[in-house]
Design an enzyme around this catalytic site. Structure first.
Site, mmCIF file in Angstrom:
data_model
loop_
_atom_site.group_PDB
_atom_site.id
_atom_site.type_symbol
_atom_site.label_atom_id
_atom_site.label_comp_id
_atom_site.label_asym_id
_atom_site.label_seq_id
_atom_site.Cartn_x
_atom_site.Cartn_y
_atom_site.Cartn_z
ATOM 1 N N HIS A 180 0.823 -1.227 0.000
ATOM 2 C CA HIS A 180 0.000 0.000 0.000
ATOM 3 C C HIS A 180 0.854 1.273 0.000
ATOM 4 C CE1 HIS A 180 -3.605 -2.308 0.580
ATOM 5 N NE2 HIS A 180 -3.253 -2.743 1.775
ATOM 6 N N ASP A 213 -2.838 -10.789 -2.025
ATOM 7 C CA ASP A 213 -3.343 -10.228 -0.756
ATOM 8 C C ASP A 213 -4.818 -9.833 -0.967
ATOM 9 O OD1 ASP A 213 -2.016 -8.641 1.889
ATOM 10 O OD2 ASP A 213 -3.846 -7.709 1.097
ATOM 11 N N HIS A 253 -6.328 -7.313 -0.124
ATOM 12 C CA HIS A 253 -6.493 -5.879 -0.402
ATOM 13 C C HIS A 253 -5.791 -5.500 -1.701
ATOM 14 C CE1 HIS A 253 -6.620 -6.411 4.062
ATOM 15 N NE2 HIS A 253 -7.740 -5.730 3.887
ATOM 16 N N ASP A 299 -3.881 -12.787 4.079
ATOM 17 C CA ASP A 299 -5.199 -12.357 4.556
ATOM 18 C C ASP A 299 -6.291 -12.738 3.552
ATOM 19 O OD1 ASP A 299 -4.307 -10.527 2.686
ATOM 20 O OD2 ASP A 299 -4.409 -8.786 4.017
HETATM 21 ZN ZN LIG Z 1 -3.961 -7.149 2.961
#
Ligand SMILES: [Zn+2]
Length: 316
Positions: free
Chosen positions: A127, A164, A166, A248
């Site tokens: 991120h 991931d 996200h 995750d």
């Molecule tokens: Zn994540």
């Protein structure tokens, strides 16, 4: 069969976010603990303590002013780097070690010490933006690794696969201006950070965003990611494969709603290893991103390393 590396750095444990923060030090401590329960794998791996990335290496992907601001924040004793991202007095050493482990893994893939590696690092990186920390991430470990592979080793085409849960918005921002870096992110949608629509293909059509609803059958995620890999490598033969291994995306993670089980991590890893053998002599560098159920994350890391090393998973 080339050796497979397990690369980490004790400084990654010095990024102290507090036990109440989901991205706490227990995540990374769980991995060697789980690995010790698998002596066959433990002994088969090449264990390496990574190095610290230099400021110049971080600047392959980040603004020098941002790098120095993080350094200054850490020297001042730490604090909030952004709403979600905490920095402690050990965070500079942790974050530069996190990136440095990935750079070492790239070096090892290129000089043959370890054709494939898993980097057990934190803080995660996908991120982090050019001039801003975000979502528990300070520096874009995998994005820096991609630029480093090109500038240091003269590789041209890099494939990055981010599973991931996200969207890897930081990685996308740090690599999308390079047409010869192809980036795939499969992520929950709608979900944090809110970016990563399928129509967002990057300035060179070199980004494959695969937004997926939560709670689908696990095979739907596996099939969608494989399809994106097919598409991203049509007429594009990578010289190196990088994986943003966020665990995750496993079922039950407190920060995600995907439904992957260990067998799917094994399937996706084996698939990428087989493809990498056809593309680039089998070179794969994988780095930990998210994953917030520490024991589960550790089991997934072991499964992932077994598949990278092509050592069959033990019968339960
Ligand atoms: Zn994540």
């Amino acid at each position: 069969m080339g050796a497979t590396g397990f690369i980490s750095h004790s400084d990654c444990g010095r990024h102290d976010t507090g036990w109440g923060h989901p991205e706490h030090v227990g995540r990374i401590r769980a991995i060697p603990k789980a690995l010790r329960e698998h002596p066959d794998l433990f002994h088969a791996l090449t264990h390496a303590e990574g190095r610290h990335a230099t400021v110049d290496e971080l600047a392959l992907a980040h603004d020098p002013s941002y790098i120095h601001a993080i350094q200054a924040l850490v020297r001042g004793g730490g604090g909030q780097a952004d709403a979600d991202t905490v920095v402690s007095d050990g965070s500079w050493d942790a974050a530069t070690a996190g990136a440095g482990c990935v750079l070492d893994a790239v070096d090892m893939a290129m000089d043959g010490r370890a054709l494939r590696s898993f980097c057990a690092v934190r803080p995660p990186g996908h991120h982090a933006l050019r001039d801003r920390s975000m979502g528990f991430c300070l520096f874009g470990n995998v994005a820096i690794g991609a630029h480093y592979a090109r500038s240091k080793h003269g590789l041209e085409r890099i494939l990055i696969v981010d599973w991931d849960v996200h969207h890897g918005n930081g990685t996308q921002a740090l690599v999308e201006h390079e047409a010869d870096i192809h980036f795939i992110s499969m992520h929950q949608w709608p979900w944090y950070p809110g970016t990563g629509a399928a129509a967002d293909r990057g300035p060179h059509d070199n980004v494959w965003n695969v937004p997926m609803r939560a709670n689908l059958a696990a095979t739907a995620y596996v099939d969608a990611l494989r399809h994106a890999i097919d598409s991203a490598t049509e007429g594009f033969v990578p010289d190196l494969v990088l994986i943003s291994a966020g665990f995750d995306s496993l079922k039950g993670d407190p920060l995600g709603g995907f439904t992957l089980e260990l067998e799917h991590i094994q399937l996706l890893t084996t698939d990428l290893v087989e493809r990498a053998k056809r593309w680039c002599g089998g070179r794969v560098v994988s780095a930990l991103e998210g994953g917030y159920a520490p024991e589960r994350l550790a089991q997934a890391s072991v499964t992932h390393m077994r598949a990278l090393a092509e050592i069959a998973t033990l019968a339960p």
